[in-house]
Design a protein around this motif. Structure first.
Motif, PDB file in Angstrom:
ATOM      1  N   SER A 147     -14.587 -33.390 -47.354  1.00 10.07           N
ATOM      2  CA  SER A 147     -15.069 -34.702 -46.929  1.00 10.07           C
ATOM      3  C   SER A 147     -15.735 -35.418 -48.096  1.00 10.07           C
ATOM      4  CB  SER A 147     -16.069 -34.554 -45.789  1.00 10.07           C
ATOM      5  OG  SER A 147     -16.605 -35.822 -45.433  1.00 10.07           O
TER       6      SER A 147
ATOM      7  N   GLU B  26     -10.664 -27.744 -45.649  1.00 17.14           N
ATOM      8  CA  GLU B  26     -11.245 -28.963 -45.097  1.00 17.14           C
ATOM      9  C   GLU B  26     -12.255 -29.518 -46.083  1.00 17.14           C
ATOM     10  OE1 GLU B  26     -12.296 -28.971 -40.831  1.00 17.14           O
ATOM     11  OE2 GLU B  26     -14.311 -29.509 -41.515  1.00 17.14           O
TER      12      GLU B  26
ATOM     13  N   THR C 161     -14.637 -39.795 -44.715  1.00 18.75           N
ATOM     14  CA  THR C 161     -13.445 -39.239 -44.073  1.00 18.75           C
ATOM     15  C   THR C 161     -13.500 -37.723 -44.162  1.00 18.75           C
ATOM     16  OG1 THR C 161     -12.142 -39.295 -46.109  1.00 18.75           O
ATOM     17  CG2 THR C 161     -11.998 -41.221 -44.684  1.00 18.75           C
TER      18      THR C 161
ATOM     19  N   CYS D 208      -6.044 -36.805 -42.698  1.00 14.60           N
ATOM     20  CA  CYS D 208      -7.393 -37.312 -42.926  1.00 14.60           C
ATOM     21  C   CYS D 208      -7.785 -38.289 -41.822  1.00 14.60           C
ATOM     22  CB  CYS D 208      -7.475 -38.031 -44.277  1.00 14.60           C
ATOM     23  SG  CYS D 208      -7.194 -36.961 -45.689  1.00 14.60           S
ATOM     24  N   SER D 209      -9.076 -38.302 -41.497  1.00 16.56           N
ATOM     25  CA  SER D 209      -9.595 -39.261 -40.527  1.00 16.56           C
ATOM     26  C   SER D 209      -9.745 -40.620 -41.193  1.00 16.56           C
ATOM     27  CB  SER D 209     -10.947 -38.777 -40.003  1.00 16.56           C
ATOM     28  OG  SER D 209     -11.899 -38.782 -41.058  1.00 16.56           O
ATOM     29  N   LEU D 210      -9.995 -41.633 -40.385  1.00 20.53           N
ATOM     30  CA  LEU D 210     -10.236 -42.978 -40.919  1.00 20.53           C
ATOM     31  C   LEU D 210     -11.727 -43.138 -41.206  1.00 20.53           C
ATOM     32  CD1 LEU D 210      -7.969 -45.065 -38.540  1.00 20.53           C
ATOM     33  CD2 LEU D 210      -7.543 -44.456 -40.906  1.00 20.53           C
TER      34      LEU D 210
ATOM     35  N   CYS E 150     -10.798 -34.539 -44.309  1.00 19.08           N
ATOM     36  CA  CYS E 150      -9.399 -34.187 -44.485  1.00 19.08           C
ATOM     37  C   CYS E 150      -9.226 -32.701 -44.222  1.00 19.08           C
ATOM     38  CB  CYS E 150      -8.927 -34.517 -45.903  1.00 19.08           C
ATOM     39  SG  CYS E 150      -8.973 -36.280 -46.274  1.00 19.08           S
ATOM     40  N   ARG E 151      -8.103 -32.361 -43.588  1.00 17.69           N
ATOM     41  CA  ARG E 151      -7.779 -30.965 -43.292  1.00 17.69           C
ATOM     42  C   ARG E 151      -6.367 -30.672 -43.770  1.00 17.69           C
ATOM     43  NH1 ARG E 151     -10.293 -31.387 -37.415  1.00 17.69           N
ATOM     44  NH2 ARG E 151     -12.443 -30.984 -37.994  1.00 17.69           N
TER      45      ARG E 151
END
Length: 86
Positions: free
Chosen positions: A51, A49, A55, A66-68, A57-58
């Motif tokens: 960042s 993980e 964002t 990934c998140s927004l 990401c995993r």
């Protein structure tokens, strides 16, 4: 007023000077060959993980998710938040 022969000699001298300076710069300028910089967390298989502050990401069995990012986020350098198995 310089003659054509004098002008040709000056041009040849200028071209030779540019070539010599170029070779010297190529010889003495620092290069990145053989140096390995920091590995991006995305490229590091042991990082599960990471960042950039915007964002997260995993790494999953199926790939990477990934998140927004937030609307006013300013990304920073990526950092590994969690390594595999930990």
């Amino acid at each position: 007023m310089p003659t054509s022969q004098n002008r040709d000699g000056l041009v040849a001298l200028a071209v030779a000077a540019v070539v010599v300076v170029t070779v010297l710069i190529g010889t003495f300028a620092p290069s990145s060959h053989g140096r390995s910089g920091p590995v991006s967390p995305a490229a590091d298989a042991s990082c599960a993980e990471w960042s950039d502050g915007c964002t997260i990401c995993r790494r999953h069995g199926e790939g990477i998710a990934c998140s927004l990012p937030g609307i006013a986020c300013v990304p920073q350098a990526k950092q590994c938040l969690r390594h595999s198995g930990g």
